[in-house]
Design a protein around this motif. Structure first.
Motif, mmCIF file in Angstrom:
data_model
loop_
_atom_site.group_PDB
_atom_site.id
_atom_site.type_symbol
_atom_site.label_atom_id
_atom_site.label_comp_id
_atom_site.label_asym_id
_atom_site.label_seq_id
_atom_site.Cartn_x
_atom_site.Cartn_y
_atom_site.Cartn_z
ATOM 1 N N UNK A 60 0.789 -1.222 0.000
ATOM 2 C CA UNK A 60 0.000 0.000 0.000
ATOM 3 C C UNK A 60 0.821 1.272 0.000
ATOM 4 N N UNK A 61 2.148 1.147 0.043
ATOM 5 C CA UNK A 61 2.996 2.342 0.043
ATOM 6 C C UNK A 61 2.936 3.011 -1.329
ATOM 7 N N UNK A 62 2.863 4.345 -1.325
ATOM 8 C CA UNK A 62 2.750 5.098 -2.578
ATOM 9 C C UNK A 62 4.073 5.077 -3.329
ATOM 10 N N UNK A 63 4.015 4.851 -4.637
ATOM 11 C CA UNK A 63 5.225 4.742 -5.457
ATOM 12 C C UNK A 63 5.074 5.593 -6.714
ATOM 13 N N UNK A 64 6.182 6.181 -7.115
ATOM 14 C CA UNK A 64 6.258 6.952 -8.357
ATOM 15 C C UNK A 64 7.404 6.397 -9.185
ATOM 16 N N UNK A 65 7.109 6.025 -10.427
ATOM 17 C CA UNK A 65 8.119 5.524 -11.355
ATOM 18 C C UNK A 65 8.452 6.617 -12.359
ATOM 19 N N UNK A 66 9.742 6.808 -12.615
ATOM 20 C CA UNK A 66 10.192 7.802 -13.585
ATOM 21 C C UNK A 66 11.199 7.152 -14.523
ATOM 22 N N UNK A 67 11.026 7.361 -15.819
ATOM 23 C CA UNK A 67 11.983 6.862 -16.808
ATOM 24 C C UNK A 67 12.306 7.994 -17.784
ATOM 25 N N UNK A 68 13.599 8.243 -18.056
ATOM 26 C CA UNK A 68 13.966 9.330 -18.970
ATOM 27 C C UNK A 68 13.731 9.005 -20.434
ATOM 28 N N UNK A 69 13.095 7.859 -20.692
ATOM 29 C CA UNK A 69 12.803 7.385 -22.053
ATOM 30 C C UNK A 69 14.071 7.150 -22.861
ATOM 31 N N UNK A 70 15.044 6.552 -22.174
ATOM 32 C CA UNK A 70 16.266 6.063 -22.814
ATOM 33 C C UNK A 70 16.335 4.569 -22.530
ATOM 34 N N UNK A 71 16.210 3.700 -23.554
ATOM 35 C CA UNK A 71 16.289 2.261 -23.296
ATOM 36 C C UNK A 71 17.689 1.867 -22.843
ATOM 37 N N UNK A 72 17.749 0.992 -21.835
ATOM 38 C CA UNK A 72 19.031 0.512 -21.313
ATOM 39 C C UNK A 72 18.987 -1.015 -21.301
ATOM 40 N N UNK A 73 19.567 -1.685 -22.284
ATOM 41 C CA UNK A 73 19.562 -3.154 -22.312
ATOM 42 C C UNK A 73 20.299 -3.735 -21.103
ATOM 43 N N UNK A 74 19.783 -4.833 -20.596
ATOM 44 C CA UNK A 74 20.314 -5.432 -19.371
ATOM 45 C C UNK A 74 21.748 -5.930 -19.532
ATOM 46 N N UNK A 75 22.041 -6.593 -20.661
ATOM 47 C CA UNK A 75 23.347 -7.228 -20.849
ATOM 48 C C UNK A 75 24.531 -6.305 -20.632
ATOM 49 N N UNK A 76 24.593 -5.164 -21.308
ATOM 50 C CA UNK A 76 25.733 -4.261 -21.135
ATOM 51 C C UNK A 76 25.895 -3.754 -19.707
ATOM 52 N N UNK A 77 24.792 -3.589 -18.977
ATOM 53 C CA UNK A 77 24.891 -3.109 -17.596
ATOM 54 C C UNK A 77 25.555 -4.168 -16.716
ATOM 55 N N UNK A 78 25.104 -5.419 -16.842
ATOM 56 C CA UNK A 78 25.748 -6.489 -16.077
ATOM 57 C C UNK A 78 27.215 -6.628 -16.463
ATOM 58 N N UNK A 79 27.507 -6.468 -17.748
ATOM 59 C CA UNK A 79 28.891 -6.584 -18.214
ATOM 60 C C UNK A 79 29.772 -5.490 -17.608
ATOM 61 N N UNK A 80 29.179 -4.314 -17.348
ATOM 62 C CA UNK A 80 29.936 -3.184 -16.801
ATOM 63 C C UNK A 80 30.089 -3.265 -15.284
ATOM 64 N N UNK A 81 29.425 -4.215 -14.630
ATOM 65 C CA UNK A 81 29.591 -4.388 -13.178
ATOM 66 C C UNK A 81 31.053 -4.696 -12.875
ATOM 67 N N UNK A 82 31.584 -4.095 -11.808
ATOM 68 C CA UNK A 82 33.020 -4.182 -11.529
ATOM 69 C C UNK A 82 33.467 -5.495 -10.901
ATOM 70 N N UNK A 83 32.531 -6.402 -10.625
ATOM 71 C CA UNK A 83 32.903 -7.713 -10.107
ATOM 72 C C UNK A 83 33.169 -7.754 -8.616
#
Length: 270
Positions: free
Chosen positions: A158-181
């Motif tokens: 029941x907690x109020x939530x607001x979602x915001x997206x800058x309308x830039x798609x970000x594919x999951x694969x490259x983000x995981x690849x950029x994780x520093x380990x």
């Protein structure tokens, strides 16, 4: 008869990446939560399976006939076909589990009409790591690749939530690849509220490196007096939680007037 289900937007209240696995996936620990809004699915029995995609983000699906909803239809045995209309209200590649949520809603549609096979979890897992969580769309801790689900005390419903997206798609694969380990430690224990307060999103910095607009969104949310704010999943959507819907609505109006190019959605945590 038309069957209807909402594909509830998924957010990660915390996301700890622990290690890269030899199979190429990542071992993680996350707190899944779901908003009471998202894409909408409607289905009626038909001679053959069919998918029609409508809505503001329908065009973002490169090939709707290869959509995960069609894959989910193929994964579930039933005596009839289903003619499905998917109203795509959530941005694509947004960290909201949109495709997984759609598949989860399709599983629930099939459950309404025919029931699910006993091995539905394994069938869902083959479609994507977030799909099993999205089938039930209930707050849960996810481990492994996110498919190993554990119940958690949900003291945030029941907690109020607001979602915001800058309308830039970000594919999951490259983000995981950029994780520093670097393993920065396990998910905290306790109730959902405690985990959310003490947890973190290890993908936030890698995602900002790919999409700097995420930092701008987080900064804007921080200025709206939220209970907490964070990036969801691998981005680019960010969320803020508020103690009341009134505070959330004021924040939404402020951000809409100052950032007209950003997508936003309001809701409550399930």
């Amino acid at each position: 008869m038309v069957l209807r289900e909402t594909a509830y937007a998924k957010i990660n209240l915390a996301l700890h990446v622990r290690r890269r696995r030899e199979d190429g996936y990542h071992e993680l620990e996350t707190l899944f939560a779901f908003v009471d809004a998202g894409d909408e699915l409607a289905a009626r029995k038909a001679e053959a399976d069919r998918l029609t995609t409508v809505g503001p983000f329908a065009q973002a699906l490169e090939n709707p006939f290869d959509n995960i909803v069609m894959q989910a239809l193929g994964a579930l045995p039933r005596p009839d076909g289903l003619d499905v209309t998917l109203e795509k209200n959530l941005p694509v590649a947004a960290g909201l589990g949109g495709g997984s949520a759609d598949a989860g809603a399709l599983f629930r549609l099939v459950e309404q009409a025919y029931g699910l096979p006993d091995d539905w979890h394994a069938r869902a897992e083959k479609l994507g790591a977030d799909v099993p969580a999205c089938v039930r769309s209930e707050m849960a801790v996810g481990r492994g690749t996110g498919t190993e689900l554990e119940p958690v005390e949900n003291d945030m419903a029941g907690m109020a939530v607001l979602l915001i997206n800058p309308l830039v798609p970000v594919p999951t694969g490259p983000v995981f690849k950029a994780w520093d380990g670097i393993d920065r430690g396990p998910l905290p224990g306790g109730s959902a509220r405690k985990i959310a307060q003490e947890g973190r999103n290890d993908l936030r910095d890698p995602a900002i490196g790919i999409c700097p607009e995420i930092a701008e969104v987080l900064q804007a949310l921080a200025a709206t007096d939220p209970w907490m704010h964070e990036m969801s999943g691998s981005g680019a959507t960010c969320f803020a939680l508020y103690e009341t819907a009134e505070i959330r609505d004021i924040a939404a109006q402020k951000l809409a007037s100052g950032h007209s190019g950003w997508w936003q959605m309001k809701g409550l945590l399930r």
